[in-house]
Scaffold this motif. Structure first.
Motif, PDB file in Angstrom:
ATOM      1  N   UNK A 242      47.467  24.310 102.339  1.00  0.00           N
ATOM      2  CA  UNK A 242      48.502  23.323 102.134  1.00  0.00           C
ATOM      3  C   UNK A 242      49.736  23.933 102.778  1.00  0.00           C
ATOM      4  N   UNK A 243      50.577  23.076 103.054  1.00  0.00           N
ATOM      5  CA  UNK A 243      51.852  23.778 103.545  1.00  0.00           C
ATOM      6  C   UNK A 243      52.446  24.381 102.305  1.00  0.00           C
ATOM      7  N   UNK A 244      52.318  23.688 100.902  1.00  0.00           N
ATOM      8  CA  UNK A 244      52.854  24.151  99.755  1.00  0.00           C
ATOM      9  C   UNK A 244      52.626  25.562  99.601  1.00  0.00           C
ATOM     10  N   UNK A 245      51.439  26.046  99.647  1.00  0.00           N
ATOM     11  CA  UNK A 245      50.852  27.325  99.416  1.00  0.00           C
ATOM     12  C   UNK A 245      51.430  28.281 100.591  1.00  0.00           C
ATOM     13  N   UNK A 246      51.539  27.971 101.685  1.00  0.00           N
ATOM     14  CA  UNK A 246      52.142  28.904 102.754  1.00  0.00           C
ATOM     15  C   UNK A 246      53.877  28.956 102.420  1.00  0.00           C
ATOM     16  N   UNK A 247      54.700  27.842 101.853  1.00  0.00           N
ATOM     17  CA  UNK A 247      55.930  27.795 101.565  1.00  0.00           C
ATOM     18  C   UNK A 247      56.147  28.882 100.289  1.00  0.00           C
ATOM     19  N   UNK A 248      55.477  28.460  99.345  1.00  0.00           N
ATOM     20  CA  UNK A 248      55.416  29.181  98.067  1.00  0.00           C
ATOM     21  C   UNK A 248      55.250  30.723  97.996  1.00  0.00           C
ATOM     22  N   UNK A 249      54.482  31.052  99.074  1.00  0.00           N
ATOM     23  CA  UNK A 249      54.444  32.582  99.324  1.00  0.00           C
ATOM     24  C   UNK A 249      55.422  33.381  99.575  1.00  0.00           C
ATOM     25  N   UNK A 250      56.641  32.751 100.181  1.00  0.00           N
ATOM     26  CA  UNK A 250      57.934  33.217 100.489  1.00  0.00           C
ATOM     27  C   UNK A 250      58.583  33.735  99.176  1.00  0.00           C
ATOM     28  N   UNK A 251      59.002  32.799  98.040  1.00  0.00           N
ATOM     29  CA  UNK A 251      59.460  33.226  97.088  1.00  0.00           C
ATOM     30  C   UNK A 251      58.747  34.280  95.943  1.00  0.00           C
ATOM     31  N   UNK A 252      57.294  34.129  96.209  1.00  0.00           N
ATOM     32  CA  UNK A 252      56.681  34.920  95.496  1.00  0.00           C
ATOM     33  C   UNK A 252      56.911  36.443  96.040  1.00  0.00           C
ATOM     34  N   UNK A 253      56.801  36.546  97.224  1.00  0.00           N
ATOM     35  CA  UNK A 253      57.247  37.817  97.734  1.00  0.00           C
ATOM     36  C   UNK A 253      58.422  38.467  97.498  1.00  0.00           C
ATOM     37  N   UNK A 254      59.631  37.707  97.186  1.00  0.00           N
ATOM     38  CA  UNK A 254      60.693  38.349  97.038  1.00  0.00           C
ATOM     39  C   UNK A 254      61.240  38.641  95.625  1.00  0.00           C
ATOM     40  N   UNK A 255      60.217  38.172  94.547  1.00  0.00           N
ATOM     41  CA  UNK A 255      60.282  38.516  93.250  1.00  0.00           C
ATOM     42  C   UNK A 255      60.585  40.049  92.945  1.00  0.00           C
ATOM     43  N   UNK A 256      61.523  40.514  92.365  1.00  0.00           N
ATOM     44  CA  UNK A 256      61.582  42.057  91.952  1.00  0.00           C
ATOM     45  C   UNK A 256      60.445  42.703  91.618  1.00  0.00           C
ATOM     46  N   UNK A 257      59.817  42.032  90.829  1.00  0.00           N
ATOM     47  CA  UNK A 257      58.469  42.460  90.197  1.00  0.00           C
ATOM     48  C   UNK A 257      57.259  42.358  91.259  1.00  0.00           C
ATOM     49  N   UNK A 258      57.469  41.678  92.278  1.00  0.00           N
ATOM     50  CA  UNK A 258      56.190  41.559  93.155  1.00  0.00           C
ATOM     51  C   UNK A 258      55.103  42.700  93.666  1.00  0.00           C
ATOM     52  N   UNK A 259      54.274  42.857  93.702  1.00  0.00           N
ATOM     53  CA  UNK A 259      53.249  43.722  94.203  1.00  0.00           C
ATOM     54  C   UNK A 259      52.100  43.156  94.676  1.00  0.00           C
ATOM     55  N   UNK A 260      51.726  43.489  96.221  1.00  0.00           N
ATOM     56  CA  UNK A 260      50.670  42.761  96.518  1.00  0.00           C
ATOM     57  C   UNK A 260      48.988  42.676  95.694  1.00  0.00           C
ATOM     58  N   UNK A 261      49.139  43.728  94.967  1.00  0.00           N
ATOM     59  CA  UNK A 261      47.816  43.856  94.106  1.00  0.00           C
ATOM     60  C   UNK A 261      47.729  42.882  93.126  1.00  0.00           C
ATOM     61  N   UNK A 262      48.788  41.866  92.839  1.00  0.00           N
ATOM     62  CA  UNK A 262      48.769  41.111  91.949  1.00  0.00           C
ATOM     63  C   UNK A 262      48.264  39.697  92.442  1.00  0.00           C
ATOM     64  N   UNK A 263      48.164  39.866  93.801  1.00  0.00           N
ATOM     65  CA  UNK A 263      47.764  38.568  94.668  1.00  0.00           C
ATOM     66  C   UNK A 263      46.275  38.876  95.114  1.00  0.00           C
ATOM     67  N   UNK A 264      45.328  37.526  95.158  1.00  0.00           N
ATOM     68  CA  UNK A 264      44.084  37.542  95.697  1.00  0.00           C
ATOM     69  C   UNK A 264      43.076  38.234  94.714  1.00  0.00           C
ATOM     70  N   UNK A 265      41.741  38.182  95.117  1.00  0.00           N
ATOM     71  CA  UNK A 265      40.554  38.486  94.264  1.00  0.00           C
ATOM     72  C   UNK A 265      39.879  39.577  95.238  1.00  0.00           C
ATOM     73  N   UNK A 266      40.316  40.910  94.782  1.00  0.00           N
ATOM     74  CA  UNK A 266      39.838  41.922  95.544  1.00  0.00           C
ATOM     75  C   UNK A 266      38.340  41.994  95.231  1.00  0.00           C
ATOM     76  N   UNK A 267      37.546  41.952  94.160  1.00  0.00           N
ATOM     77  CA  UNK A 267      36.294  42.006  94.027  1.00  0.00           C
ATOM     78  C   UNK A 267      35.579  40.980  94.775  1.00  0.00           C
ATOM     79  N   UNK A 268      36.147  39.821  94.781  1.00  0.00           N
ATOM     80  CA  UNK A 268      35.414  38.695  95.660  1.00  0.00           C
ATOM     81  C   UNK A 268      35.480  39.261  97.297  1.00  0.00           C
TER      82      UNK A 268
END
Length: 290
Positions: A242-268
């Protein structure tokens, strides 16, 4: 969970993969195919930049992860390059668009004759760009792991394995580029600025790439157009992100508390890597002497 990042040997046999690998849906096929146009040059550029960054890494564990990341990205570039060759064999020559992509990475984002201080600045800038792009590749990697509507549509099994194997490795190494950026620089301003450039640029390049493929597809002959209404319909079906998921990736990334380990399912992701047919294909190929 911490995992060792390492390249894996894989092999994909494209002989039976049709040009429209999502049956009856050239639009979804080419939206996703647009990534093949970007990835070989982009991932070679990632490796080139990270090779320059290696001498500046003082953390041995991070350096090992970066080297593993480089090995994975190099393997990805080779796998997607073969898809481009397969497209050409089927009458769709991607080279004119690929030439533009390669120019952008090699010239616009390449090495320049700069004094030492400026060279270090440009290196940090490019590492930050890669970290931003890698956030997107992890988002797309998780999406393709979950994209069951493509399976339901009868999408080609080899292409889905390539996309899911690659997507799983993107989720697996999702933190490496960000951790390298934080190790070398960590400037919040640079982080926000490079994402502000990388996010829109990626969406633009995907749209332009899909448009190029649709316009030059010998099986379509002008019957399909690259329109946003078509995109939204396919996204609603779950066949493209979805275009929404692509656009929302930007504000998620610039949150001061962001770290990529919070995203995605590593075990999957690791579970898919363990069952990817491409590994068995390579082992069979190796045992028989290729």
């Amino acid at each position: 969970m911490t995992v060792e990042i390492k390249p894996r040997r894989v092999r994909f046999s494209w002989e039976e993969t049709p040009l429209h690998w999502v049956p009856g849906d050239p639009y979804s096929t080419h939206v996703i195919n647009s990534l093949h146009l970007l990835l070989p040059a982009g991932e070679r550029w990632f490796v080139h930049v990270f090779k320059q960054a290696l001498p500046y890494i003082t953390d041995p564990e991070l350096k090992a992860q970066v080297k593993g990341f480089m090995g994975q990205e190099g393997t990805h570039a080779v796998a997607h390059q073969r898809v481009l060759e397969h497209m050409k064999e089927q009458g769709l020559d991607p080279q004119p668009y690929v030439d533009n992509v390669e120019w952008a990475f090699e010239r616009l984002l390449g090495d320049h004759t700069l004094p030492p201080m400026a060279r270090e600045y440009w290196l940090r800038e490019r590492v930050a760009m890669i970290a931003a792009i890698e956030h997107y590749t992890a988002v797309l990697g998780q999406w393709i792991l979950d994209a069951r509507p493509l399976d339901a549509a009868g999408a080609d099994a080899v292409m889905m394995d390539l996309l899911r194997w690659h997507g799983a490795e993107e989720v697996e190494h999702r933190s490496v580029a960000f951790d390298l950026f934080m190790h070398l620089d960590g400037s919040f301003g640079r982080r926000a600025r490079t994402m502000a450039m990388a996010g829109p640029a990626l969406i633009y390049l995907i749209r332009r790439g899909a448009g190029f493929l649709i316009a030059n597809d010998p099986l379509i002959d002008g019957r399909v157009r690259m329109k946003w209404t078509h995109y939204f319909f396919r996204a609603h079906q779950g066949r493209v992100p979805t275009l929404r998921s692509l656009l929302l990736a930007m504000p998620t990334y610039v949150k001061p508390s962001f770290h990529p380990s919070q995203e995605g399912d590593l075990q999957q992701a690791l579970d898919y890597i363990a069952i990817s047919p491409a590994h068995a294909e390579f082992e069979s190929y190796r045992r028989t002497g290729g």
